[in-house]
Design a protein around this motif. Structure first.
Motif, PDB file in Angstrom:
ATOM      1  N   ARG A  78      -1.730  -8.026  -4.111  1.00 59.57           N
ATOM      2  CA  ARG A  78      -2.514  -7.017  -4.867  1.00 59.57           C
ATOM      3  C   ARG A  78      -2.432  -5.656  -4.186  1.00 59.57           C
ATOM      4  O   ARG A  78      -2.274  -4.627  -4.832  1.00 59.57           O
ATOM      5  CB  ARG A  78      -3.984  -7.465  -4.952  1.00 59.57           C
ATOM      6  CG  ARG A  78      -4.161  -8.690  -5.823  1.00 59.57           C
ATOM      7  CD  ARG A  78      -5.590  -8.914  -6.246  1.00 59.57           C
ATOM      8  NE  ARG A  78      -6.123  -7.782  -7.032  1.00 59.57           N
ATOM      9  CZ  ARG A  78      -7.293  -7.841  -7.659  1.00 59.57           C
ATOM     10  NH1 ARG A  78      -8.012  -8.946  -7.597  1.00 59.57           N
ATOM     11  NH2 ARG A  78      -7.731  -6.813  -8.332  1.00 59.57           N
ATOM     12  N   ILE A  79      -2.484  -5.662  -2.862  1.00 57.78           N
ATOM     13  CA  ILE A  79      -2.467  -4.388  -2.128  1.00 57.78           C
ATOM     14  C   ILE A  79      -1.119  -3.697  -2.280  1.00 57.78           C
ATOM     15  O   ILE A  79      -1.041  -2.490  -2.514  1.00 57.78           O
ATOM     16  CB  ILE A  79      -2.824  -4.644  -0.638  1.00 57.78           C
ATOM     17  CG1 ILE A  79      -4.328  -4.913  -0.508  1.00 57.78           C
ATOM     18  CG2 ILE A  79      -2.374  -3.493   0.253  1.00 57.78           C
ATOM     19  CD1 ILE A  79      -4.779  -5.317   0.879  1.00 57.78           C
ATOM     20  N   CYS A  80      -0.049  -4.473  -2.215  1.00 56.94           N
ATOM     21  CA  CYS A  80       1.298  -3.857  -2.293  1.00 56.94           C
ATOM     22  C   CYS A  80       1.525  -3.137  -3.610  1.00 56.94           C
ATOM     23  O   CYS A  80       2.255  -2.148  -3.665  1.00 56.94           O
ATOM     24  CB  CYS A  80       2.381  -4.907  -2.051  1.00 56.94           C
ATOM     25  SG  CYS A  80       2.478  -5.365  -0.318  1.00 56.94           S
ATOM     26  N   LYS A  81       0.852  -3.591  -4.664  1.00 54.43           N
ATOM     27  CA  LYS A  81       1.022  -2.944  -5.974  1.00 54.43           C
ATOM     28  C   LYS A  81       0.578  -1.479  -5.893  1.00 54.43           C
ATOM     29  O   LYS A  81       1.116  -0.602  -6.560  1.00 54.43           O
ATOM     30  CB  LYS A  81       0.220  -3.663  -7.059  1.00 54.43           C
ATOM     31  CG  LYS A  81       0.790  -5.014  -7.497  1.00 54.43           C
ATOM     32  CD  LYS A  81       0.040  -5.552  -8.687  1.00 54.43           C
ATOM     33  CE  LYS A  81       0.493  -6.829  -9.312  1.00 54.43           C
ATOM     34  NZ  LYS A  81       1.275  -7.791  -8.644  1.00 54.43           N
ATOM     35  N   GLU A  82      -0.404  -1.193  -5.053  1.00 54.83           N
ATOM     36  CA  GLU A  82      -0.930   0.190  -4.958  1.00 54.83           C
ATOM     37  C   GLU A  82      -0.211   0.993  -3.878  1.00 54.83           C
ATOM     38  O   GLU A  82      -0.131   2.213  -3.937  1.00 54.83           O
ATOM     39  CB  GLU A  82      -2.440   0.148  -4.692  1.00 54.83           C
ATOM     40  CG  GLU A  82      -3.206  -0.374  -5.883  1.00 54.83           C
ATOM     41  CD  GLU A  82      -4.676  -0.680  -5.594  1.00 54.83           C
ATOM     42  OE1 GLU A  82      -5.443  -0.710  -6.561  1.00 54.83           O
ATOM     43  OE2 GLU A  82      -5.032  -0.879  -4.407  1.00 54.83           O
ATOM     44  N   GLU A  83       0.370   0.320  -2.906  1.00 56.82           N
ATOM     45  CA  GLU A  83       0.946   1.032  -1.758  1.00 56.82           C
ATOM     46  C   GLU A  83       2.132   1.909  -2.175  1.00 56.82           C
ATOM     47  O   GLU A  83       2.345   2.985  -1.616  1.00 56.82           O
ATOM     48  CB  GLU A  83       1.420   0.047  -0.674  1.00 56.82           C
ATOM     49  CG  GLU A  83       0.311  -0.607   0.094  1.00 56.82           C
ATOM     50  CD  GLU A  83      -0.508   0.387   0.950  1.00 56.82           C
ATOM     51  OE1 GLU A  83      -0.200   1.593   0.986  1.00 56.82           O
ATOM     52  OE2 GLU A  83      -1.498  -0.056   1.552  1.00 56.82           O
ATOM     53  N   SER A  84       2.923   1.454  -3.162  1.00 61.44           N
ATOM     54  CA  SER A  84       4.110   2.265  -3.509  1.00 61.44           C
ATOM     55  C   SER A  84       3.653   3.613  -4.077  1.00 61.44           C
ATOM     56  O   SER A  84       4.258   4.648  -3.789  1.00 61.44           O
ATOM     57  CB  SER A  84       5.021   1.539  -4.486  1.00 61.44           C
ATOM     58  OG  SER A  84       4.282   0.736  -5.337  1.00 61.44           O
ATOM     59  N   PHE A  85       2.517   3.600  -4.819  1.00 61.22           N
ATOM     60  CA  PHE A  85       1.960   4.888  -5.312  1.00 61.22           C
ATOM     61  C   PHE A  85       1.571   5.743  -4.104  1.00 61.22           C
ATOM     62  O   PHE A  85       1.840   6.942  -4.050  1.00 61.22           O
ATOM     63  CB  PHE A  85       0.768   4.610  -6.234  1.00 61.22           C
ATOM     64  CG  PHE A  85      -0.368   5.614  -6.148  1.00 61.22           C
ATOM     65  CD1 PHE A  85      -1.644   5.213  -5.750  1.00 61.22           C
ATOM     66  CD2 PHE A  85      -0.165   6.953  -6.463  1.00 61.22           C
ATOM     67  CE1 PHE A  85      -2.688   6.134  -5.668  1.00 61.22           C
ATOM     68  CE2 PHE A  85      -1.208   7.876  -6.384  1.00 61.22           C
ATOM     69  CZ  PHE A  85      -2.478   7.464  -5.970  1.00 61.22           C
ATOM     70  N   HIS A  86       0.995   5.111  -3.071  1.00 61.22           N
ATOM     71  CA  HIS A  86       0.560   5.863  -1.882  1.00 61.22           C
ATOM     72  C   HIS A  86       1.751   6.560  -1.219  1.00 61.22           C
ATOM     73  O   HIS A  86       1.689   7.721  -0.839  1.00 61.22           O
ATOM     74  CB  HIS A  86      -0.107   4.921  -0.872  1.00 61.22           C
ATOM     75  CG  HIS A  86      -1.377   4.321  -1.389  1.00 61.22           C
ATOM     76  ND1 HIS A  86      -2.117   3.399  -0.682  1.00 61.22           N
ATOM     77  CD2 HIS A  86      -2.046   4.483  -2.574  1.00 61.22           C
ATOM     78  CE1 HIS A  86      -3.174   3.043  -1.397  1.00 61.22           C
ATOM     79  NE2 HIS A  86      -3.150   3.673  -2.540  1.00 61.22           N
ATOM     80  N   GLN A  87       2.838   5.809  -1.082  1.00 60.97           N
ATOM     81  CA  GLN A  87       3.998   6.389  -0.405  1.00 60.97           C
ATOM     82  C   GLN A  87       4.621   7.493  -1.270  1.00 60.97           C
ATOM     83  O   GLN A  87       4.961   8.564  -0.765  1.00 60.97           O
ATOM     84  CB  GLN A  87       5.051   5.319  -0.092  1.00 60.97           C
ATOM     85  CG  GLN A  87       6.151   5.898   0.800  1.00 60.97           C
ATOM     86  CD  GLN A  87       7.313   4.973   1.025  1.00 60.97           C
ATOM     87  OE1 GLN A  87       7.537   4.056   0.223  1.00 60.97           O
ATOM     88  NE2 GLN A  87       8.059   5.198   2.085  1.00 60.97           N
ATOM     89  N   ARG A  88       4.722   7.245  -2.590  1.00 62.34           N
ATOM     90  CA  ARG A  88       5.342   8.223  -3.490  1.00 62.34           C
ATOM     91  C   ARG A  88       4.579   9.550  -3.475  1.00 62.34           C
ATOM     92  O   ARG A  88       5.164  10.620  -3.418  1.00 62.34           O
ATOM     93  CB  ARG A  88       5.378   7.692  -4.931  1.00 62.34           C
ATOM     94  CG  ARG A  88       6.363   6.588  -5.207  1.00 62.34           C
ATOM     95  CD  ARG A  88       7.800   6.997  -5.204  1.00 62.34           C
ATOM     96  NE  ARG A  88       8.077   8.225  -5.953  1.00 62.34           N
ATOM     97  CZ  ARG A  88       9.114   9.018  -5.727  1.00 62.34           C
ATOM     98  NH1 ARG A  88       9.937   8.736  -4.757  1.00 62.34           N
ATOM     99  NH2 ARG A  88       9.327  10.083  -6.434  1.00 62.34           N
ATOM    100  N   GLN A  89       3.243   9.438  -3.506  1.00 63.90           N
ATOM    101  CA  GLN A  89       2.477  10.702  -3.568  1.00 63.90           C
ATOM    102  C   GLN A  89       2.616  11.486  -2.275  1.00 63.90           C
ATOM    103  O   GLN A  89       2.646  12.718  -2.267  1.00 63.90           O
ATOM    104  CB  GLN A  89       1.004  10.432  -3.946  1.00 63.90           C
ATOM    105  CG  GLN A  89       0.181   9.611  -2.971  1.00 63.90           C
ATOM    106  CD  GLN A  89      -0.430  10.410  -1.845  1.00 63.90           C
ATOM    107  OE1 GLN A  89      -0.878  11.544  -2.044  1.00 63.90           O
ATOM    108  NE2 GLN A  89      -0.418   9.838  -0.643  1.00 63.90           N
TER     109      GLN A  89
END
Ligand code: 3HC
Length: 315
Positions: free
Chosen positions: A153-164
């Motif tokens: 579940r956490i990894c689903k949000e992490e890619s947004f974190h890195q992209r931003q």
């Protein structure tokens, strides 16, 4: 059933890639190292909100403010998933939080560095969340069920974190000379502490050997660090920036980037509490815990009253 027979069943589950669940028998040492790692992971998420939260009120636009707000809020949720995963192993929230506040438990050293400019918020998203993603994608396959599922579940949000984060640096890298300088300065200050996130060298690692045997860890500290360097060394070219390592060089034979040595004295100094922001971070966490006491008390009184009402209805 004897402990030996129970251990045999446990190890065969690990061997067959069957997830270990909360109600399964597990060696005390397996439980203990998972409580250590998962609770420290949770602490890292919560403390990690502080350096970025510092810039929510100073973001350069409403759009950037909204994105940063969402990201910091995500980290709070990640912390809650992980505290809950730790509690499936028999700890209590109070115990884990006390361990953080007393200094007994660790959190990732990276969060003890200050966020001096807006470029730092980009560097954290790109480098810190980038490093966290590599580690957390690996943990999606960890042998303990609740931890692996929290990671998915956490990894689903992490890619947004890195992209931003990368997007912030990309904007700066295309800006004025001052903005380009800010971008490079942030990369210079956050590069080496990001490499420290993967932990000591495998040869110096206390837990790696056992954690690998129990399939808690699926890749070693140095393997993940190398993967990170290879990834970022290519991405930094898109920013037209450099990484602050004169030894960084593509090794055609090894098909990897060679890179310089981490300053391990700095690493252990920060881990031991002598980093630039260690005191500030723990003071902030203790203050938040104290100021939130009324919410916890109100919720527990409400829960008790609701339970009493439900019991009355059943009687
Ligand atoms: N900061 C602080 N302590 C660290 C550290 C770091 N960067 N790296 C290692 N350590 C500590 C370990 O906790 C251990 O101390 P302990 O016995 O008191 O716990 C000691 O140094 C020896 O290290 P080991 O390699 O033997 O420890 P591990 O096998 O646990 O490996 C780890 C360290 C790779 C960090 C592992 O614990 C792990 O994968 N943890 C889960 C991921 C995690 O916690 N990431 C932190 C960042 S989370 C994040 O950035 C969220 C993002 O959304 C912002």
């Amino acid at each position: 059933m004897s402990v030996q027979e129970l251990e045999k069943i446990f190890l065969s589950k690990i061997e067959q890639e069957i997830k270990i669940e909360p109600k399964d028998w597990m060696p005390d040492a397996y439980r203990k190292t998972l409580v250590r790692q998962i609770s420290q992971h949770a602490h890292s998420e919560i403390v990690g909100m502080l350096p970025e939260g510092n810039w929510i009120s100073r973001a350069p636009s409403l759009k950037r403010k909204a994105i940063l707000l969402a990201k910091v809020q995500d980290e709070a949720g990640h912390g809650l998933y992980l505290y809950s995963a730790a509690e499936t192993l028999g700890t209590t929230r109070e115990q884990t939080i006390n361990d953080l506040h007393s200094g007994k438990a660790k959190y990732s050293s990276i969060f003890n560095y200050p966020t001096l400019t807006w470029g730092d918020i980009g560097a954290i998203g790109w480098l810190v969340d980038g490093a966290a993603i590599l580690n957390q994608v690996m943990l999606c396959r960890t042998s303990y069920g609740p931890y692996a599922r929290a990671m998915v579940r956490i990894c689903k949000e992490e890619s947004f974190h890195q992209r931003q984060g990368f997007d912030i640096l990309l904007a700066l890298s295309k800006g004025t000379a001052e903005q380009r300088a800010m971008c490079q300065d942030s990369i210079n200050r956050w590069w080496w502490p990001s490499l420290m996130m993967f932990g000591p060298h495998d040869s110096e690692s206390t837990h790696s050997e056992q954690s690998t045997q129990w399939k808690i860890k699926r890749m070693s500290n140095d393997e993940l660090r190398q993967k990170f360097v290879d990834m970022i060394a290519e991405q930094v070219k898109v920013l037209n920036m450099t990484l602050p390592d004169p030894h960084l060089k593509w090794n055609e034979q090894a098909k990897h980037y060679d890179f310089g040595e981490i300053n391990w004295t700095e690493f252990w100094n920060v881990v031991k509490g002598n980093g630039p922001c260690n005191k500030q971070r723990l003071d902030a966490r203790r203050k938040a815990w104290d100021e939130g006491a009324w919410v916890r008390e109100a919720a527990s009184v409400y829960a008790e009253k609701r339970k009493a009402r439900q019991e009355k209805q059943i009687a």
